[in-house]
Each structure stands twice: as C-alpha cells, then as structure tokens.
Design an enzyme around this catalytic site. Sequence first.
Site, PDB file in Angstrom:
ATOM      1  N   ASP A  32       0.846  -1.193   0.000  1.00 16.20           N
ATOM      2  CA  ASP A  32       0.000   0.000   0.000  1.00 16.20           C
ATOM      3  C   ASP A  32       0.889   1.254   0.000  1.00 16.20           C
ATOM      4  O   ASP A  32       1.893   1.313   0.710  1.00 16.20           O
ATOM      5  CB  ASP A  32      -0.886  -0.023   1.252  1.00 16.20           C
ATOM      6  CG  ASP A  32      -2.039   0.953   1.183  1.00 16.20           C
ATOM      7  OD1 ASP A  32      -3.191   0.514   1.215  1.00 16.20           O
ATOM      8  OD2 ASP A  32      -1.777   2.176   1.115  1.00 16.20           O
ATOM      9  N   ASN A  88     -13.036  -3.193   3.108  1.00 16.22           N
ATOM     10  CA  ASN A  88     -14.092  -2.176   3.174  1.00 16.22           C
ATOM     11  C   ASN A  88     -15.016  -2.253   1.961  1.00 16.22           C
ATOM     12  O   ASN A  88     -14.545  -2.402   0.833  1.00 16.22           O
ATOM     13  CB  ASN A  88     -13.451  -0.779   3.229  1.00 16.22           C
ATOM     14  CG  ASN A  88     -12.542  -0.603   4.433  1.00 16.22           C
ATOM     15  OD1 ASN A  88     -12.836  -1.100   5.506  1.00 16.22           O
ATOM     16  ND2 ASN A  88     -11.430   0.096   4.253  1.00 16.22           N
ATOM     17  N   GLN A  95     -14.478   2.603   2.090  1.00 17.57           N
ATOM     18  CA  GLN A  95     -13.858   2.210   0.812  1.00 17.57           C
ATOM     19  C   GLN A  95     -13.567   3.461  -0.019  1.00 17.57           C
ATOM     20  O   GLN A  95     -14.448   4.317  -0.175  1.00 17.57           O
ATOM     21  CB  GLN A  95     -14.793   1.260   0.033  1.00 17.57           C
ATOM     22  CG  GLN A  95     -14.138   0.680  -1.219  1.00 17.57           C
ATOM     23  CD  GLN A  95     -15.021  -0.343  -1.940  1.00 17.57           C
ATOM     24  OE1 GLN A  95     -16.192  -0.512  -1.621  1.00 17.57           O
ATOM     25  NE2 GLN A  95     -14.453  -1.008  -2.920  1.00 17.57           N
ATOM     26  N   HIS A 101     -10.635  -5.199  -2.733  1.00 16.07           N
ATOM     27  CA  HIS A 101      -9.282  -5.482  -2.234  1.00 16.07           C
ATOM     28  C   HIS A 101      -9.349  -5.820  -0.759  1.00 16.07           C
ATOM     29  O   HIS A 101     -10.269  -5.410  -0.056  1.00 16.07           O
ATOM     30  CB  HIS A 101      -8.332  -4.298  -2.462  1.00 16.07           C
ATOM     31  CG  HIS A 101      -8.839  -2.998  -1.926  1.00 16.07           C
ATOM     32  ND1 HIS A 101      -9.758  -2.224  -2.610  1.00 16.07           N
ATOM     33  CD2 HIS A 101      -8.581  -2.345  -0.775  1.00 16.07           C
ATOM     34  CE1 HIS A 101     -10.030  -1.144  -1.903  1.00 16.07           C
ATOM     35  NE2 HIS A 101      -9.342  -1.200  -0.774  1.00 16.07           N
ATOM     36  N   HIS A 103      -7.030  -5.649   2.795  1.00 20.28           N
ATOM     37  CA  HIS A 103      -5.847  -5.089   3.441  1.00 20.28           C
ATOM     38  C   HIS A 103      -5.242  -6.127   4.374  1.00 20.28           C
ATOM     39  O   HIS A 103      -5.950  -6.726   5.192  1.00 20.28           O
ATOM     40  CB  HIS A 103      -6.216  -3.893   4.332  1.00 20.28           C
ATOM     41  CG  HIS A 103      -6.776  -2.719   3.600  1.00 20.28           C
ATOM     42  ND1 HIS A 103      -6.025  -1.602   3.318  1.00 20.28           N
ATOM     43  CD2 HIS A 103      -8.015  -2.465   3.114  1.00 20.28           C
ATOM     44  CE1 HIS A 103      -6.780  -0.703   2.696  1.00 20.28           C
ATOM     45  NE2 HIS A 103      -8.000  -1.213   2.555  1.00 20.28           N
TER      46      HIS A 103
HETATM   47  P1  5GP Z   1      -9.832   1.435   0.868  1.00 15.26           P
HETATM   48  O1  5GP Z   1      -9.957   2.692   1.690  1.00 15.26           O
HETATM   49  O2  5GP Z   1     -10.549   1.580  -0.457  1.00 15.26           O
HETATM   50  O3  5GP Z   1     -10.201   0.185   1.602  1.00 15.26           O
HETATM   51  O4  5GP Z   1      -8.294   1.295   0.585  1.00 15.26           O
HETATM   52  C1  5GP Z   1      -7.628   1.859  -0.489  1.00 15.26           C
HETATM   53  C2  5GP Z   1      -6.141   1.741  -0.204  1.00 15.26           C
HETATM   54  O5  5GP Z   1      -5.443   1.859  -1.418  1.00 15.26           O
HETATM   55  C3  5GP Z   1      -5.579   2.813   0.734  1.00 15.26           C
HETATM   56  O6  5GP Z   1      -4.964   2.175   1.839  1.00 15.26           O
HETATM   57  C4  5GP Z   1      -4.595   3.577  -0.132  1.00 15.26           C
HETATM   58  O7  5GP Z   1      -3.448   3.968   0.586  1.00 15.26           O
HETATM   59  C5  5GP Z   1      -4.257   2.578  -1.220  1.00 15.26           C
HETATM   60  N1  5GP Z   1      -3.944   3.153  -2.514  1.00 15.26           N
HETATM   61  C6  5GP Z   1      -4.666   4.069  -3.200  1.00 15.26           C
HETATM   62  N2  5GP Z   1      -4.112   4.326  -4.395  1.00 15.26           N
HETATM   63  C7  5GP Z   1      -3.004   3.530  -4.479  1.00 15.26           C
HETATM   64  C8  5GP Z   1      -2.020   3.332  -5.485  1.00 15.26           C
HETATM   65  O8  5GP Z   1      -2.024   3.941  -6.555  1.00 15.26           O
HETATM   66  N3  5GP Z   1      -1.048   2.411  -5.224  1.00 15.26           N
HETATM   67  C9  5GP Z   1      -1.005   1.719  -4.042  1.00 15.26           C
HETATM   68  N4  5GP Z   1      -0.016   0.842  -3.883  1.00 15.26           N
HETATM   69  N5  5GP Z   1      -1.916   1.876  -3.068  1.00 15.26           N
HETATM   70  C10 5GP Z   1      -2.904   2.774  -3.276  1.00 15.26           C
END
Ligand code: 5GP
Length: 136
Positions: A32, A88, A95, A101, A103
């Site tokens: 991440d 999420n 999310q 995805h 984590h």
């Molecule tokens: P969510 O909040 O949707 O469950 O998690 C999205 C996650 O994706 C966040 O932890 C954020 O830091 C990560 N993230 C967002 N854009 C990118 C990206 O371009 N590359 C990587 N490696 N992680 C990303």
Amino acid sequence: MREDNCIFCKIANGEIPSKTLYEDDAFRVILDLGPAAKGHALILPKEHYENLYELPDKTAAGAMLLAKKMAALMKEKLGCDGLNLIQNNGETAGQTVFHFHMHLIPRYKDDGQKIGWVQGKAEAEELEEIRKLIAE
Ligand code: 5GP
Ligand code: ZN
C-alpha cells in the site's frame, strides 16, 4: 472484465508499476502507498469487481486462501506480532478505491496505530430482533 478508469485494474494487470509481493493468474499482492504499518499490503484480484457483493465465490475463496498464505509469510519475514485483515465495502464503510481489495496490515507491539471501532451497547431484546431480521 476490467474497468478502463480503475487504478487497481491497471496495477493488478501490470499496466502501472507497483511494489509486488506476489502474483498469479488471478491476483496480485502489492504494498500500500499509504501504509498503516510497515508491510501494509493489498490483495487485488486481476478482474474488476467493485466490492464483496459482486465477487464470484471462486475469487472470494481464492482471496481468503491467499490472505492466509501472505499472513504466514509476513509473520515469518517481517516478524510482526499480529495482523489485521480488513476489507471495506462502500464509501460509508471507508472504501476509497472501488475495486475489491483486502488489506493485510502487519502489527507490531507499540506501533501506535489504532484500527478499530467505538464499542456500543445492545440489549438482548434488540439483538434478538436483529437475529430474526437476518436469520429468519
Ligand atoms: P480502501 O480505503 O478503499 O479500503 O483502501 C484503499 C487503499 O489503497 C488505501 O490504503 C490507499 O493507501 C491505497 N492506494 C490508493 N491508491 C493507491 C495506489 O495507486 N497504489 C497503491 N499501492 N496503493 C494505493
Ligand atoms: Zn478495477
């Protein structure tokens, strides 16, 4: 199926580079960009599914097996003391990227990170009402 404007479709399929920890035909596991702790990783299916509701059974099963495998690897290689597995669904649930995805967040004693919720209270009557609503 892939979505043209989805960043995780592009990362999962190698169109955008990422720090990849693991890859097979169906999944890519990446670090991440905004880690909650050292080694915070994301399991991405290569096909586009917005969330858990859309996920085919086979992909859901594969994601959990991969989570198990990655958790063991992280424990061994990072020496973490614990691990949060978080997923999420929907903006209300936090999310921010709408490509399914999971984590994997390794945890370390005294890492200062807080992942959790404010614990509520529920009477037995209310719990029974909810049980009926969902289970009957
Ligand atoms: P969510 O909040 O949707 O469950 O998690 C999205 C996650 O994706 C966040 O932890 C954020 O830091 C990560 N993230 C967002 N854009 C990118 C990206 O371009 N590359 C990587 N490696 N992680 C990303
Ligand atoms: Zn996608």
